[in-house]
Design a protein around this motif. Structure first.
Motif, PDB file in Angstrom:
ATOM      1  N   VAL A   1       2.515  22.491  -8.484  1.00 38.79           N
ATOM      2  CA  VAL A   1       3.077  21.150  -8.298  1.00 38.79           C
ATOM      3  C   VAL A   1       4.021  20.803  -9.442  1.00 38.79           C
ATOM      4  O   VAL A   1       5.114  20.257  -9.224  1.00 38.79           O
ATOM      5  N   LEU A   2       3.626  21.128 -10.661  1.00 42.02           N
ATOM      6  CA  LEU A   2       4.458  20.820 -11.820  1.00 42.02           C
ATOM      7  C   LEU A   2       5.829  21.484 -11.704  1.00 42.02           C
ATOM      8  O   LEU A   2       6.868  20.887 -12.030  1.00 42.02           O
ATOM      9  N   THR A   3       5.830  22.725 -11.228  1.00 40.67           N
ATOM     10  CA  THR A   3       7.088  23.466 -11.093  1.00 40.67           C
ATOM     11  C   THR A   3       7.822  23.097  -9.805  1.00 40.67           C
ATOM     12  O   THR A   3       9.033  22.840  -9.815  1.00 40.67           O
ATOM     13  N   GLY A   4       7.093  23.077  -8.692  1.00 41.64           N
ATOM     14  CA  GLY A   4       7.737  22.867  -7.395  1.00 41.64           C
ATOM     15  C   GLY A   4       8.403  21.515  -7.256  1.00 41.64           C
ATOM     16  O   GLY A   4       9.486  21.404  -6.661  1.00 41.64           O
ATOM     17  N   THR A   5       7.800  20.475  -7.803  1.00 48.03           N
ATOM     18  CA  THR A   5       8.386  19.136  -7.707  1.00 48.03           C
ATOM     19  C   THR A   5       9.547  18.938  -8.665  1.00 48.03           C
ATOM     20  O   THR A   5      10.280  17.944  -8.564  1.00 48.03           O
ATOM     21  N   GLY A   6       9.727  19.878  -9.597  1.00 50.89           N
ATOM     22  CA  GLY A   6      10.797  19.750 -10.581  1.00 50.89           C
ATOM     23  C   GLY A   6      10.397  18.950 -11.806  1.00 50.89           C
ATOM     24  O   GLY A   6      11.236  18.702 -12.692  1.00 50.89           O
ATOM     25  N   MET A   7       9.124  18.560 -11.917  1.00 48.52           N
ATOM     26  CA  MET A   7       8.687  17.776 -13.073  1.00 48.52           C
ATOM     27  C   MET A   7       8.922  18.523 -14.378  1.00 48.52           C
ATOM     28  O   MET A   7       9.414  17.953 -15.357  1.00 48.52           O
ATOM     29  N   VAL A   8       8.558  19.796 -14.400  1.00 46.13           N
ATOM     30  CA  VAL A   8       8.650  20.546 -15.647  1.00 46.13           C
ATOM     31  C   VAL A   8      10.104  20.666 -16.104  1.00 46.13           C
ATOM     32  O   VAL A   8      10.405  20.582 -17.306  1.00 46.13           O
TER      33      VAL A   8
ATOM     34  N   TYR B   1       3.869  24.505  -2.471  1.00 43.90           N
ATOM     35  CA  TYR B   1       3.747  24.563  -3.936  1.00 43.90           C
ATOM     36  C   TYR B   1       2.473  25.292  -4.348  1.00 43.90           C
ATOM     37  O   TYR B   1       2.486  26.121  -5.278  1.00 43.90           O
ATOM     38  N   VAL B   2       1.380  24.977  -3.666  1.00 44.63           N
ATOM     39  CA  VAL B   2       0.096  25.591  -4.021  1.00 44.63           C
ATOM     40  C   VAL B   2       0.120  27.087  -3.729  1.00 44.63           C
ATOM     41  O   VAL B   2      -0.305  27.901  -4.556  1.00 44.63           O
ATOM     42  N   LEU B   3       0.631  27.472  -2.577  1.00 44.34           N
ATOM     43  CA  LEU B   3       0.681  28.895  -2.233  1.00 44.34           C
ATOM     44  C   LEU B   3       1.576  29.668  -3.196  1.00 44.34           C
ATOM     45  O   LEU B   3       1.271  30.809  -3.565  1.00 44.34           O
ATOM     46  N   GLU B   4       2.667  29.042  -3.617  1.00 42.62           N
ATOM     47  CA  GLU B   4       3.539  29.706  -4.589  1.00 42.62           C
ATOM     48  C   GLU B   4       2.820  29.865  -5.927  1.00 42.62           C
ATOM     49  O   GLU B   4       2.893  30.922  -6.570  1.00 42.62           O
ATOM     50  N   GLY B   5       2.105  28.809  -6.334  1.00 40.22           N
ATOM     51  CA  GLY B   5       1.349  28.902  -7.587  1.00 40.22           C
ATOM     52  C   GLY B   5       0.249  29.935  -7.516  1.00 40.22           C
ATOM     53  O   GLY B   5       0.043  30.709  -8.453  1.00 40.22           O
ATOM     54  N   VAL B   6      -0.460  29.975  -6.385  1.00 41.14           N
ATOM     55  CA  VAL B   6      -1.517  30.970  -6.214  1.00 41.14           C
ATOM     56  C   VAL B   6      -0.936  32.376  -6.229  1.00 41.14           C
ATOM     57  O   VAL B   6      -1.492  33.299  -6.839  1.00 41.14           O
ATOM     58  N   GLY B   7       0.203  32.549  -5.565  1.00 40.57           N
ATOM     59  CA  GLY B   7       0.839  33.860  -5.551  1.00 40.57           C
ATOM     60  C   GLY B   7       1.239  34.320  -6.939  1.00 40.57           C
ATOM     61  O   GLY B   7       1.084  35.497  -7.284  1.00 40.57           O
ATOM     62  N   ASN B   8       1.719  33.389  -7.767  1.00 39.37           N
ATOM     63  CA  ASN B   8       2.117  33.743  -9.128  1.00 39.37           C
ATOM     64  C   ASN B   8       0.933  34.109 -10.008  1.00 39.37           C
ATOM     65  O   ASN B   8       1.039  34.961 -10.899  1.00 39.37           O
ATOM     66  N   LEU B   9      -0.208  33.439  -9.788  1.00 47.15           N
ATOM     67  CA  LEU B   9      -1.372  33.656 -10.646  1.00 47.15           C
ATOM     68  C   LEU B   9      -2.375  34.645 -10.065  1.00 47.15           C
ATOM     69  O   LEU B   9      -3.356  34.989 -10.738  1.00 47.15           O
TER      70      LEU B   9
ATOM     71  N   HIS C   1       5.204  19.045   1.077  1.00 41.71           N
ATOM     72  CA  HIS C   1       5.450  20.390   0.529  1.00 41.71           C
ATOM     73  C   HIS C   1       4.298  20.882  -0.339  1.00 41.71           C
ATOM     74  O   HIS C   1       4.407  21.935  -0.978  1.00 41.71           O
ATOM     75  N   LEU C   2       3.203  20.115  -0.403  1.00 39.59           N
ATOM     76  CA  LEU C   2       2.085  20.492  -1.282  1.00 39.59           C
ATOM     77  C   LEU C   2       1.575  21.896  -0.977  1.00 39.59           C
ATOM     78  O   LEU C   2       1.318  22.686  -1.893  1.00 39.59           O
ATOM     79  N   GLY C   3       1.451  22.218   0.316  1.00 41.73           N
ATOM     80  CA  GLY C   3       0.964  23.546   0.685  1.00 41.73           C
ATOM     81  C   GLY C   3       1.850  24.652   0.154  1.00 41.73           C
ATOM     82  O   GLY C   3       1.358  25.670  -0.351  1.00 41.73           O
TER      83      GLY C   3
END
Length: 479
Positions: free
Chosen positions: A352-359, A48-56, A44-46
């Motif tokens: 990754v921090l958000t998508g994996t649920g770590m945060v 997570y990264v695309l979601e993070g890029v979209g947010n920023l 799911h890395l792709g």
């Protein structure tokens, strides 16, 4: 397990960049990618990264065009009077220079945008720090901490987020906190005075003429400046000396002070003959900048759109010929690439921090770790937690994810929602140096300071300032 991996990932990132084992961009990309595989979600890395890029992406666009806009304003001479005024006030005295940095950063922070603050502050102060061979991490640390305190303005972000998350009025959070925040600013000014004294002891005081007049001969006096508090190691610096020398600096400060020394080109920001000056358009540029900042505060349009329009208009009016426009864009391309590249790299980390649920697991663990007996003191607990949490996660993550849980816990013990909300903004002095804040990359990029050096120097002072704000809030009965 996710809680442990989240903390380990953040710690690994900070250690590697502070030890200069990896560049910030590489660390922001590779470390979260590796940990994403560790938690078994590499597939799911792709996403997570695309979601993070979209947010920023809007933030990256804002920074891109903001750098071009303010770069053009610096080129055409809009801020030259500010620089001259600061020079006259500072008189080449390191104490006045560092205090002037704090005052300038605090004043410019009234617009509520950290990137704007750092661009103007560094543009005004960087030539002076370089010319006097002062520590550049002192400049970045003081500017970031001052901006962090001022970031609590209702239009700055965190106060509005707290108000939205807890469904209270932003003015009810901010106005009672003014005395505590004022104490935080006083702490920043006292800190800048103390750091200035240390720089004065190390470098001495030069006359203003020495600073403004470009040297035509090599310095004939060499002094030894301490590279560490009491260390035997020494770094050679040259200067025209009229003061004493000492060994009070840290390794990071000495590195930043002497970094790129061969490239020191004096106070070229004040060159009255540079071809890009547009004195006849000064009031147009000043009016355009005031209008732009007003539109930001009043939220007439999204900030990225405002800076896009502002940059296009500034280029068109000041440089109507196409080759000149291309030259100005090329002149600022390095800053644009460095900053936006860092933002998109940070998108991998946050994604990754958000998508994996770590945060979420980290936040839940911290809330659950609060002893039952601390329930009646949830204001203090919230203030203390806001310091590390707003550093290790975004403001959105803290205010919309963690703060409502803390507020519920406080209400269960009779602590009011407004008290929790006010305590939650105490940690903003540290937040502005977080690796998850895009504006900090503008600061270190323009100042040519390593992010790790900035972190090592700034964190302790920013934490102290946050504790002053929190302590003053408790002392004044606000929290």
């Amino acid at each position: 397990m996710l809680t442990i991996l989240g903390f380990v990932m953040i710690a690994t990132f900070l250690v590697l960049i502070m030890m200069k084992k990896m560049s910030p961009i590489a660390a922001l990309v590779l470390i979260p990618a590796l940990f994403c595989v560790f938690v078994g979600k590499g597939a799911h890395l792709g996403d997570y990264v695309l979601e993070g890029v979209g947010n920023l992406a809007p933030t990256a666009a804002m920074l891109m065009f903001a750098i071009v806009y303010f770069g053009v304003m610096i080129d055409v001479g809009l801020f030259d009077p500010i620089v001259r005024g600061i020079l006259r006030f500072c008189k080449a005295d390191p104490v006045r220079i560092v205090v002037g940095t704090a005052v300038l950063a605090a004043i410019v922070s009234l617009d509520g945008d950290g990137s704007t603050t750092f661009m103007i502050t560094v543009s005004a102060m960087y030539p002076l720090y370089k010319r006097l061979k002062m520590s550049l991490v002192v400049m970045t640390g003081v500017a970031a901490t001052a901006n962090g305190v001022m970031n609590t303005l209702p239009w700055g972000g965190p106060t509005a987020r707290a108000a939205t998350a807890l469904k209270v009025d932003a003015s009810d959070i901010f106005v009672p906190m003014i005395p505590a925040l004022a104490m935080g600013l006083v702490a920043v000014f006292l800190l800048s005075y103390a750091l200035g004294l240390r720089e004065r002891k190390r470098l001495g005081i030069l006359s203003l003429d020495d600073v403004l007049t470009k040297e035509t001969t090599k310095d004939d006096e060499t002094v030894l400046v301490g590279a560490g508090g009491g260390d035997e190691s020494r770094t050679k610096l040259t200067k025209k000396a009229t003061g004493s020398t000492g060994g009070a600096g840290t390794d990071a400060e000495a590195d930043a002070a002497s970094d790129d020394e061969d490239g020191d080109d004096g106070l070229q920001g004040l060159d009255p003959n540079r071809p890009t000056l547009r004195p006849k358009l000064y009031w147009f540029n000043a009016g355009l900048t005031v209008l732009l900042l007003t539109a930001m505060i009043m939220e007439w349009l999204p900030i990225p759109v405002l800076f896009l329009l502002g940059a296009a208009l500034a280029l068109t009016v000041n440089f109507p010929h196409m080759p000149d426009q291309k030259a100005r864009i090329a002149a600022h391309a390095e800053n644009v690439l460095n900053v936006t590249g860092m933002v998109f790299a940070a998108a991998v980390f946050t994604g990754v921090l958000t998508g994996t649920g770590m945060v979420d697991h980290m936040a839940d663990w911290l809330v659950d770790a609060i002893p039952e007996g601390m329930g009646p003191h949830m204001g203090l607990v919230t203030g203390l937690l806001s310091i590390p949490l707003t550093y290790f996660m975004s403001n959105d993550g803290f205010y919309f994810g963690v703060l409502p849980v803390l507020a519920e816990a406080g209400q269960a013990h009779g602590v009011g929602t407004l008290e929790i909300a006010r305590a939650s903004i105490a940690g903003q002095a540290l937040h502005m140096s977080s690796p998850l804040v895009p504006a900090v990359y503008v600061l270190v990029g323009m100042a040519k300071v390593e992010f790790g050096d900035h972190t090592k120097f700034t964190v302790k002072w920013a934490v102290l300032t946050s504790l002053v704000v929190l302590g003053a809030g408790i002392l004044f009965g606000i929290i």
